[in-house]
Design a protein around this motif. Sequence first.
Motif, PDB file in Angstrom:
ATOM      1  N   PHE A   1      51.454  50.160  33.245  1.00 20.19           N
ATOM      2  CA  PHE A   1      50.842  49.003  32.692  1.00 20.19           C
ATOM      3  C   PHE A   1      50.903  47.763  33.883  1.00 20.19           C
ATOM      4  O   PHE A   1      50.249  47.046  33.843  1.00 20.19           O
ATOM      5  N   GLY A   2      52.028  48.090  34.516  1.00 13.09           N
ATOM      6  CA  GLY A   2      51.967  46.963  35.723  1.00 13.09           C
ATOM      7  C   GLY A   2      51.025  46.949  36.665  1.00 13.09           C
ATOM      8  O   GLY A   2      50.842  45.834  37.168  1.00 13.09           O
ATOM      9  N   VAL A   3      50.522  48.162  37.212  1.00 12.10           N
ATOM     10  CA  VAL A   3      49.818  48.368  38.014  1.00 12.10           C
ATOM     11  C   VAL A   3      48.217  47.921  37.573  1.00 12.10           C
ATOM     12  O   VAL A   3      47.593  47.081  38.089  1.00 12.10           O
ATOM     13  N   LEU A   4      48.018  48.299  36.131  1.00 10.68           N
ATOM     14  CA  LEU A   4      46.954  47.909  35.711  1.00 10.68           C
ATOM     15  C   LEU A   4      46.757  46.359  35.436  1.00 10.68           C
ATOM     16  O   LEU A   4      45.704  45.762  35.684  1.00 10.68           O
ATOM     17  N   ALA A   5      47.959  45.745  35.255  1.00 16.01           N
ATOM     18  CA  ALA A   5      47.685  44.167  35.021  1.00 16.01           C
ATOM     19  C   ALA A   5      47.717  43.424  36.523  1.00 16.01           C
ATOM     20  O   ALA A   5      46.748  42.511  36.518  1.00 16.01           O
ATOM     21  N   VAL A   6      48.093  44.092  37.467  1.00 17.08           N
ATOM     22  CA  VAL A   6      47.685  43.524  38.713  1.00 17.08           C
ATOM     23  C   VAL A   6      46.385  43.835  39.065  1.00 17.08           C
ATOM     24  O   VAL A   6      45.727  42.906  39.566  1.00 17.08           O
ATOM     25  N   ILE A   7      45.727  44.999  39.005  1.00 14.23           N
ATOM     26  CA  ILE A   7      44.574  45.169  39.166  1.00 14.23           C
ATOM     27  C   ILE A   7      43.210  44.196  38.385  1.00 14.23           C
ATOM     28  O   ILE A   7      42.671  43.822  38.931  1.00 14.23           O
ATOM     29  N   VAL A   8      43.573  44.200  37.030  1.00 14.61           N
ATOM     30  CA  VAL A   8      42.838  43.357  36.371  1.00 14.61           C
ATOM     31  C   VAL A   8      43.073  41.778  36.699  1.00 14.61           C
ATOM     32  O   VAL A   8      42.022  41.302  36.699  1.00 14.61           O
ATOM     33  N   PHE A   9      44.417  41.597  36.888  1.00 14.48           N
ATOM     34  CA  PHE A   9      44.483  39.996  37.463  1.00 14.48           C
ATOM     35  C   PHE A   9      43.479  39.889  38.827  1.00 14.48           C
ATOM     36  O   PHE A   9      43.099  38.705  38.967  1.00 14.48           O
ATOM     37  N   ALA A  10      43.656  40.783  39.709  1.00 12.33           N
ATOM     38  CA  ALA A  10      43.096  40.490  40.897  1.00 12.33           C
ATOM     39  C   ALA A  10      41.638  40.402  40.663  1.00 12.33           C
ATOM     40  O   ALA A  10      40.736  39.561  41.493  1.00 12.33           O
ATOM     41  N   ILE A  11      41.145  41.274  39.774  1.00 13.12           N
ATOM     42  CA  ILE A  11      39.454  41.376  39.509  1.00 13.12           C
ATOM     43  C   ILE A  11      39.312  39.930  39.057  1.00 13.12           C
ATOM     44  O   ILE A  11      38.239  39.368  39.337  1.00 13.12           O
ATOM     45  N   ALA A  12      39.881  39.767  38.025  1.00 13.24           N
ATOM     46  CA  ALA A  12      39.664  38.387  37.202  1.00 13.24           C
ATOM     47  C   ALA A  12      39.595  37.168  38.235  1.00 13.24           C
ATOM     48  O   ALA A  12      38.774  36.319  37.980  1.00 13.24           O
ATOM     49  N   LEU A  13      40.820  37.188  39.078  1.00 16.22           N
ATOM     50  CA  LEU A  13      40.743  35.953  39.949  1.00 16.22           C
ATOM     51  C   LEU A  13      39.744  36.115  41.019  1.00 16.22           C
ATOM     52  O   LEU A  13      39.352  34.962  41.318  1.00 16.22           O
ATOM     53  N   GLY A  14      39.373  37.204  41.497  1.00 15.07           N
ATOM     54  CA  GLY A  14      38.301  37.395  42.391  1.00 15.07           C
ATOM     55  C   GLY A  14      36.809  36.900  41.910  1.00 15.07           C
ATOM     56  O   GLY A  14      36.149  36.182  42.526  1.00 15.07           O
ATOM     57  N   VAL A  15      36.611  37.504  40.787  1.00 16.86           N
ATOM     58  CA  VAL A  15      35.256  37.198  40.016  1.00 16.86           C
ATOM     59  C   VAL A  15      35.240  35.717  39.730  1.00 16.86           C
ATOM     60  O   VAL A  15      34.328  35.009  39.931  1.00 16.86           O
ATOM     61  N   THR A  16      36.474  34.937  39.377  1.00 12.46           N
ATOM     62  CA  THR A  16      36.567  33.628  38.990  1.00 12.46           C
ATOM     63  C   THR A  16      36.157  32.698  40.212  1.00 12.46           C
ATOM     64  O   THR A  16      35.470  31.855  40.230  1.00 12.46           O
TER      65      THR A  16
END
Length: 236
Positions: free
Chosen positions: A172-187
């Motif tokens: 879950f920690g890895v998934l959280a980092v991946i989703v956060f990175a994608i969200a930040l990049g897209v934003t």
Amino acid sequence: MGDSQNENQPLLRDEEENVSTISPIGPDELPPPYQQAGMPMVACRVCQAMIDISGKREQHVVKCSDCNEATPIRNAPPGKKYVRCPCNCLLICKSSSQRIACPRANCKRIINLAPSPVTPPVPTLPGMRRVICGHCQDTFLYQILKKAPVRCPHCRKVSSVGKVKNKRGVMFGVLAVIVFAIALGVTLGTLSAAKTHGGGVYVAYVGAFILALLLGSRSIYYFTMKESKYELEPGM
């Protein structure tokens, strides 16, 4: 000399009468709780009166309001065992104890302990092991093939058996980092375009960050979860 012997005989008989040999209370002798009018109840092991154990599930023993005697509702703490004196006093002593004395002033009986009841064998099912709950220290059976957190049947709290919690926490920690990175990049990449497309895009941004937060909180939940340990089996 004869008179002296007659005087001593009753004293010897009294002393012998005050010595008992009894067996400790085994796990299979504990009264099973059941619901009555919405309240968890157990039967007193002395007078059979019903005892309300609401809010007392984490206690090892409860006291009967009718006879004032104690009844165990959970296994004895690690390294201890229950013994019921013939005077109905419930005693807790070390598992290795062979001879104990009742503390009641009107009893003071010396109790010789018979060997402890044999623990029921683990059912011959693949992957079935005994584990000790990380919350209440009670023992229960666990199917290790599940590889998932388990809810203790005694205290009803969830714990991880072995290192299952670490694997899930990392996942879950890895998934959280991946989703956060994608969200930040897209934003950051579409921020200028979002100004022309209105509030719908901002909702998607917020949703992505909330998802990353939920995954991160789930990771923390697993890392901080209590760990239950496998009970050592004879010969291990």
